[in-house]
Design a protein around this motif. Structure first.
Motif, PDB file in Angstrom:
ATOM      1  N   PHE A  99      -2.242  24.378   5.240  1.00  0.00           N
ATOM      2  CA  PHE A  99      -0.881  24.098   4.778  1.00  0.00           C
ATOM      3  C   PHE A  99      -0.907  23.192   3.552  1.00  0.00           C
ATOM      4  O   PHE A  99      -0.187  23.431   2.564  1.00  0.00           O
ATOM      5  N   GLN A 100      -1.720  22.151   3.594  1.00  0.00           N
ATOM      6  CA  GLN A 100      -1.801  21.230   2.460  1.00  0.00           C
ATOM      7  C   GLN A 100      -2.324  21.928   1.206  1.00  0.00           C
ATOM      8  O   GLN A 100      -1.745  21.796   0.115  1.00  0.00           O
ATOM      9  N   LEU A 101      -3.414  22.675   1.350  1.00  0.00           N
ATOM     10  CA  LEU A 101      -3.998  23.346   0.194  1.00  0.00           C
ATOM     11  C   LEU A 101      -3.042  24.353  -0.430  1.00  0.00           C
ATOM     12  O   LEU A 101      -2.869  24.384  -1.658  1.00  0.00           O
ATOM     13  N   LEU A 102      -2.421  25.181   0.397  1.00  0.00           N
ATOM     14  CA  LEU A 102      -1.525  26.203  -0.133  1.00  0.00           C
ATOM     15  C   LEU A 102      -0.305  25.571  -0.790  1.00  0.00           C
ATOM     16  O   LEU A 102       0.148  26.026  -1.845  1.00  0.00           O
ATOM     17  N   THR A 103       0.236  24.522  -0.183  1.00  0.00           N
ATOM     18  CA  THR A 103       1.391  23.850  -0.780  1.00  0.00           C
ATOM     19  C   THR A 103       1.010  23.177  -2.094  1.00  0.00           C
ATOM     20  O   THR A 103       1.756  23.241  -3.084  1.00  0.00           O
ATOM     21  N   GLN A 104      -0.160  22.537  -2.109  1.00  0.00           N
ATOM     22  CA  GLN A 104      -0.595  21.867  -3.331  1.00  0.00           C
ATOM     23  C   GLN A 104      -0.865  22.857  -4.458  1.00  0.00           C
ATOM     24  O   GLN A 104      -0.474  22.642  -5.607  1.00  0.00           O
TER      25      GLN A 104
ATOM     26  N   VAL B 133       0.865  -1.191   0.000  1.00  0.00           N
ATOM     27  CA  VAL B 133       0.000   0.000   0.000  1.00  0.00           C
ATOM     28  C   VAL B 133       0.897   1.236   0.000  1.00  0.00           C
ATOM     29  O   VAL B 133       1.728   1.399   0.904  1.00  0.00           O
ATOM     30  N   VAL B 134       0.724   2.082  -1.021  1.00  0.00           N
ATOM     31  CA  VAL B 134       1.548   3.287  -1.154  1.00  0.00           C
ATOM     32  C   VAL B 134       0.656   4.509  -1.029  1.00  0.00           C
ATOM     33  O   VAL B 134      -0.274   4.702  -1.824  1.00  0.00           O
ATOM     34  N   PHE B 135       0.917   5.329  -0.016  1.00  0.00           N
ATOM     35  CA  PHE B 135       0.238   6.612   0.147  1.00  0.00           C
ATOM     36  C   PHE B 135       1.139   7.691  -0.444  1.00  0.00           C
ATOM     37  O   PHE B 135       2.186   8.018   0.137  1.00  0.00           O
ATOM     38  N   GLY B 136       0.758   8.230  -1.603  1.00  0.00           N
ATOM     39  CA  GLY B 136       1.574   9.230  -2.266  1.00  0.00           C
ATOM     40  C   GLY B 136       1.031  10.628  -2.065  1.00  0.00           C
ATOM     41  O   GLY B 136      -0.168  10.861  -2.225  1.00  0.00           O
ATOM     42  N   THR B 137       1.883  11.578  -1.704  1.00  0.00           N
ATOM     43  CA  THR B 137       1.430  12.942  -1.461  1.00  0.00           C
ATOM     44  C   THR B 137       2.627  13.882  -1.340  1.00  0.00           C
ATOM     45  O   THR B 137       3.729  13.456  -0.980  1.00  0.00           O
ATOM     46  N   ALA B 138       2.381  15.138  -1.648  1.00  0.00           N
ATOM     47  CA  ALA B 138       3.373  16.180  -1.378  1.00  0.00           C
ATOM     48  C   ALA B 138       3.187  16.782   0.007  1.00  0.00           C
ATOM     49  O   ALA B 138       4.070  17.490   0.500  1.00  0.00           O
TER      50      ALA B 138
ATOM     51  N   LYS C 147      -5.715  19.973  -6.866  1.00  0.00           N
ATOM     52  CA  LYS C 147      -5.598  18.521  -6.784  1.00  0.00           C
ATOM     53  C   LYS C 147      -5.031  17.909  -8.062  1.00  0.00           C
ATOM     54  O   LYS C 147      -5.761  17.545  -8.972  1.00  0.00           O
ATOM     55  N   GLY C 148      -3.719  17.823  -8.138  1.00  0.00           N
ATOM     56  CA  GLY C 148      -3.081  16.992  -9.136  1.00  0.00           C
ATOM     57  C   GLY C 148      -3.119  17.484 -10.565  1.00  0.00           C
ATOM     58  O   GLY C 148      -2.805  16.713 -11.473  1.00  0.00           O
TER      59      GLY C 148
END
Length: 550
Positions: free
Chosen positions: A404-409, A165-170, A373-374
């Motif tokens: 933090f997640q939204l701004l970085t993404q 199982v790979v959880f991929g994210t920035a 999102k991507g």
């Protein structure tokens, strides 16, 4: 379609790819956190791992957080596995879903791609499960039941089948970042962006790019214009160069909190989250015209002036439509599109807007969180965050993490091809740790500080939550039943260590479809065990491990 040859993994991709292939080989359900900056080649790692699984006679499932992202993901995988990619999501008709389901069960596809419900695909010989953009809250089903988290299901399915199982994210979520820090899951890092470089022989290689987009913080305290001079000038420069600009504004929590001109917002002293503004039209007992904490239900009258600086307090009011109007006024010849829930209700709407951008039939994209999102748009060189503070003041204990997640993404959409990117973040709180961490690309520093705060105030991952919501057409009965259930839960929890029952508090939407709503929060090591001790009458809904509290 002819198969596109695989890209040779070089540099840090080679080591990361080898680690994922080794997890596939072990067949022990290993869980890995693939923590890679935007544009670092995570998809190439997925493709390499899937090819390895297929060579062993095994198959894969790839999850994406939004149906809108499914077509571009399918295209990437179909180039490598032509005719062997299945699709499964809630946007399919019953007939389409039935056909895909039966073909999947018959072993027709090497990989199944879809949104959260695709985790239940009857994929035989499962060897790899990829959860892309794994930080996204949309992996949790809220309504209707069953309220499951596809990420938790993926881990359980990996344990049952032996699939890696790979959880991929920035931008990992706090729970998985903490699990990796404790050594419960393996963490793999991709700290550099990679660019595709075609070699003289025709093959494609990925080479590292040390330069991430520059993030510039613009202090808009006291500003009267929606767009600062810095951002307006940057948009003009992008248009002059025939490039594209992306303007982001998160509309969640619109007019749901108060702000002064210096960025201060009233907060709950016991929970350290922003107090939500409930207008008189809500007409709920104890909620009308008051500031309410959505964690513990503490409330107070709405103040007119800021307690920190004495300035006037006003509801936050800007939205994507206002941003679109302002850009049209400033740049009347620019081709502008807006991408939010109002303009993209169907999959065809998402595809049409994405097609406009890819064909360069639009110059400026204005949108909400779905544009973070991507998306891979090579001509986007400028990303402007119109106001970073909406997410910070949402009243949810995850507000800082999610912001933090939204701004970085969204910053990661800039400069993804050969063109250099620039990111401008407008904010009323330039000294906020979240804003500083985004500018510095400092995820580890942010989560170390965030987890200290959560440990102090008793939030996940240091405990677990269950959220109960009661809804009824009679306002008085709704609040009476909420208090009765709170008392019953407190009696059931008496003597149990580490258990708190908070509330009742009105949700952000305090009345829905004519039904008045009140929420309780159970905080405990095992909240489900506490709930099993009480009987919930009709009208109650329960969400264990909720990811949204508004």
């Amino acid at each position: 379609m002819a198969a596109r040859p695989p890209v040779e993994l070089l540099h840090e991709l080679r080591a990361v790819g080898a680690a994922v292939r080794a997890a596939v080989d072990r067949r022990d359900g290993s869980t890995l956190l693939l923590n890679g900056v935007t544009g670092s080649g995570k998809t190439e790692v997925y493709l390499d791992a899937l090819a390895h699984a297929v060579s062993l006679g095994r198959r894969g499932i790839v999850l994406v957080p939004e149906i809108a992202l499914t077509p571009q993901t399918v295209r990437r995988f179909a180039e490598r596995f032509p005719g062997r990619v299945g699709v499964l999501h809630s946007g399919l008709s019953l007939g389409e879903a039935y056909d895909q389901w039966t073909q999947i069960a018959d072993g027709a596809f090497d990989v199944v791609i879809g949104s959260r419900s695709a985790i239940f695909a009857p994929q035989p010989d499962l060897g790899l499960i990829v959860v892309d953009e794994a930080h996204e809250w949309t992996y949790k089903q809220h309504d209707p039941a069953p309220r499951y988290d596809a990420r938790a299901v993926a881990e359980r399915l990996g344990g049952l089948t032996g699939a890696a199982v790979v959880f991929g994210t920035a931008t990992p979520d706090a729970e998985r970042w903490y699990a990796a820090a404790e050594g419960r899951i393996e963490r793999l890092d991709l700290p550099r962006r990679l660019r595709s470089v075609r070699q003289p022989g025709g093959e494609v290689q990925l080479w590292p790019d040390e330069q991430l987009p520059e993030v510039e913080i613009v202090d808009v305290r006291g500003a009267r214009e929606l767009l600062s001079g810095t951002l307006v000038e940057a948009i003009g420069h992008a248009l002059d160069r025939d490039e594209q600009a992306l303007l982001f504004l998160n509309r969640r929590g619109l007019a749901g909190f108060l702000l002064c001109a210096r960025g201060h917002s009233p907060a709950c002293p016991g929970c350290d989250v922003s107090l939500a503004l409930h207008h008189p039209r809500d007409a709920e007992a104890g909620a009308a015209g008051r500031l309410v904490c959505h964690q513990c239900s503490r409330s107070r009258p709405t103040p007119t002036r800021c307690e920190e600086c004495g300035g006037p307090l006003r509801p936050a009011q800007a939205g994507t439509q206002a941003v679109e109007r302002e850009v049209r006024r400033l740049f009347p010849t620019a081709r502008i599109v807006r991408w939010d829930r109002d303009t993209a209700r169907r999959q065809s709407d998402h595809d049409a807007i994405l097609g406009q951008l890819q064909r360069h039939e639009a110059d400026v994209l204005v949108g909400t969180q779905m544009i973070a999102k991507g998306l891979d748009l090579p001509l986007v060189t400028l990303v402007g965050v119109v106001l970073a503070d909406y997410g910070l003041r949402s009243g949810d204990f995850r507000a800082r993490e999610r912001t933090f997640q939204l701004l970085t993404q969204v910053a990661g959409r800039a400069g993804r091809a050969d063109l250099h990117g620039r990111v401008i973040v407008q904010t009323l709180a330039p000294d906020d740790r979240v804003v500083e961490a985004v500018a510095d690309y400092d995820a580890d520093g942010f989560f170390e500080e965030e987890l200290r705060w959560r440990a102090e105030f008793g939030y996940p991952p240091f405990t677990r939550l269950a959220r109960l919501v009661f809804a009824h057409t009679n306002a008085a009965f709704a609040v009476e039943e909420a208090h009765r259930m709170r008392d019953e839960l407190r009696r059931a929890a008496a003597g149990l260590p580490g258990v708190d029952v908070l509330g009742p508090a009105p949700p952000q939407v305090a009345r829905r479809r004519g039904r008045h709503r009140w929420a309780l929060l159970v905080r405990a090591p095992d909240p489900a065990g506490v709930l099993r001790e009480v009987e919930l009458p009709l009208g109650w809904t329960v969400d264990v491990d909720p990811v949204l509290l508004d």
